[in-house]
Write a protein that holds these residues in place. Structure first.
Motif, mmCIF file in Angstrom:
data_model
loop_
_atom_site.group_PDB
_atom_site.id
_atom_site.type_symbol
_atom_site.label_atom_id
_atom_site.label_comp_id
_atom_site.label_asym_id
_atom_site.label_seq_id
_atom_site.Cartn_x
_atom_site.Cartn_y
_atom_site.Cartn_z
ATOM 1 N N ASN A 69 0.820 -1.217 0.000
ATOM 2 C CA ASN A 69 0.000 0.000 0.000
ATOM 3 C C ASN A 69 0.854 1.268 0.000
ATOM 4 O O ASN A 69 1.748 1.420 0.831
ATOM 5 C CB ASN A 69 -0.909 0.022 1.235
ATOM 6 N N THR B 18 1.513 -2.510 6.994
ATOM 7 C CA THR B 18 0.562 -3.244 7.841
ATOM 8 C C THR B 18 1.280 -4.025 8.925
ATOM 9 O O THR B 18 2.494 -4.242 8.881
ATOM 10 C CB THR B 18 -0.257 -4.230 6.991
ATOM 11 N N LYS B 19 0.519 -4.483 9.915
ATOM 12 C CA LYS B 19 1.074 -5.313 10.983
ATOM 13 C C LYS B 19 1.668 -6.603 10.416
ATOM 14 O O LYS B 19 2.697 -7.098 10.895
ATOM 15 C CB LYS B 19 -0.012 -5.651 12.008
ATOM 16 N N GLU B 20 1.011 -7.157 9.394
ATOM 17 C CA GLU B 20 1.507 -8.389 8.786
ATOM 18 C C GLU B 20 2.865 -8.160 8.122
ATOM 19 O O GLU B 20 3.768 -9.001 8.220
ATOM 20 C CB GLU B 20 0.498 -8.907 7.757
ATOM 21 N N GLY C 174 1.453 3.737 9.542
ATOM 22 C CA GLY C 174 1.091 2.397 9.986
ATOM 23 C C GLY C 174 2.018 1.834 11.027
ATOM 24 O O GLY C 174 1.730 0.808 11.632
#
Length: 301
Positions: free
Chosen positions: A86, A111-113, A140
């Protein structure tokens, strides 16, 4: 092994514009596009000084991210970046002849992932590896991110170097980083004071040691630098003589120079001299410091 971390890398569009005017159409006299980010600068100077390292971080899989990777691979910088879906890898515009004037992009959303994918890579670090955490973080990611990394690895015997500001640095201090490298403005900002002389820096560098940092290296551009060692020694150094070409990357080069010097002799004063030499070599050059220029400046100190 030495690892550098660049969470928010960039393509740096470096230009000179004679007679720059707000509200007018300005045209460049010179321009170049280079891979950027504080950790990447550290990696490239370490490589120039003959120190093997691996660059880590996040990079998007769009055209700016791919160009960033192409450039560092062309320069033979070893890397193991996590791909981010993203947003976009930053393009930063820097006005070379108006020192300190730049427009930096905000970077992608991580992202957390994707953060967890980076943690998996970091879990492979071993005793006496060095992890250099440099620069800003993208959207993020929390301000506690560097602290979280250090907490996760603190029982592995990894040495941490932190070159970051504000909360990123504050949350890292309890994990006793081996070295931090604020400049005098960043150090003053932490304590709400203005620090303009080497003498004024010393008590506040001691304060930040009390908060957890083992060694504190403070860059001061034309005023030189100050180094407080965990042994209690305090070193101050004037800036070497030379003509400023462009200050971008000088602080990152100082980090690379210090780490190189410390690895060579395990001597803090030698590391300090190497740091000042490398920072000055970049400031006096068109690009990042080379071994030949660093060694030439070192001999003059």
């Amino acid at each position: 092994m030495i690892y550098t971390m660049t969470c928010n890398p960039s393509l740096d569009y470096i230009v000179t514009v004679d007679g720059f005017q707000l509200g007018k159409t300005n045209r460049t006299q010179t321009e170049k596009m280079v891979a950027g980010g504080k950790g990447i600068n550290v990696s490239m100077v370490l490589q120039n000084l003959g120190i093997a390292n691996i660059a880590l971080g996040f990079v998007t899989d769009d055209f700016t991210g791919m160009e960033f990777l192409r450039q560092i691979q062309t320069l033979k910088v070893k890397n193991d970046f996590v791909s981010v879906a993203n947003g976009t890898t930053r393009i930063n515009m820097k006005l070379k002849n108006i020192d300190g004037t730049e427009i930096n992009g905000k970077g992608p959303i991580v992202t957390k992932e994707e953060q967890e994918l980076l943690f998996v890579k970091l879990d492979l670090l071993q005793q006496d590896d060095i992890l250099i955490l440099s620069g800003s973080i993208p959207n993020g990611i929390s301000d506690v991110f560097y602290g979280e990394i250090m907490k996760r690895l603190q029982d592995k015997g990894v040495l941490f170097v932190v070159d970051a500001t504000k909360k990123l640095l504050e949350y890292a201090l309890p994990y006793q980083p081996f070295l931090i490298k604020p400049n005098n403005h960043e150090l003053g900002e932490l304590f709400g004071v203005e620090l303009t002389t080497r003498k004024s820096v010393v008590p506040y560098a001691k304060k930040i040691q009390d908060l957890g940092a083992r060694n504190v290296l403070v860059s001061m551009a034309g005023e030189g630098a100050v180094f407080l060692a965990e042994t209690g020694e305090v070193f101050q150094m004037e800036a070497p003589k030379g003509t400023l070409v462009y200050g971008g990357g000088a602080g990152d080069s100082m980090v690379a120079g210090f780490v190189t010097g410390w690895l060579q002799e395990k001597d803090y004063f030698h590391g300090f001299k190497m740091g000042v030499s490398a920072g000055s070599a970049t400031a006096f050059s068109e690009g990042l410091a080379t071994k030949e220029v660093v060694e030439a400046i070192y001999r003059t100190i």
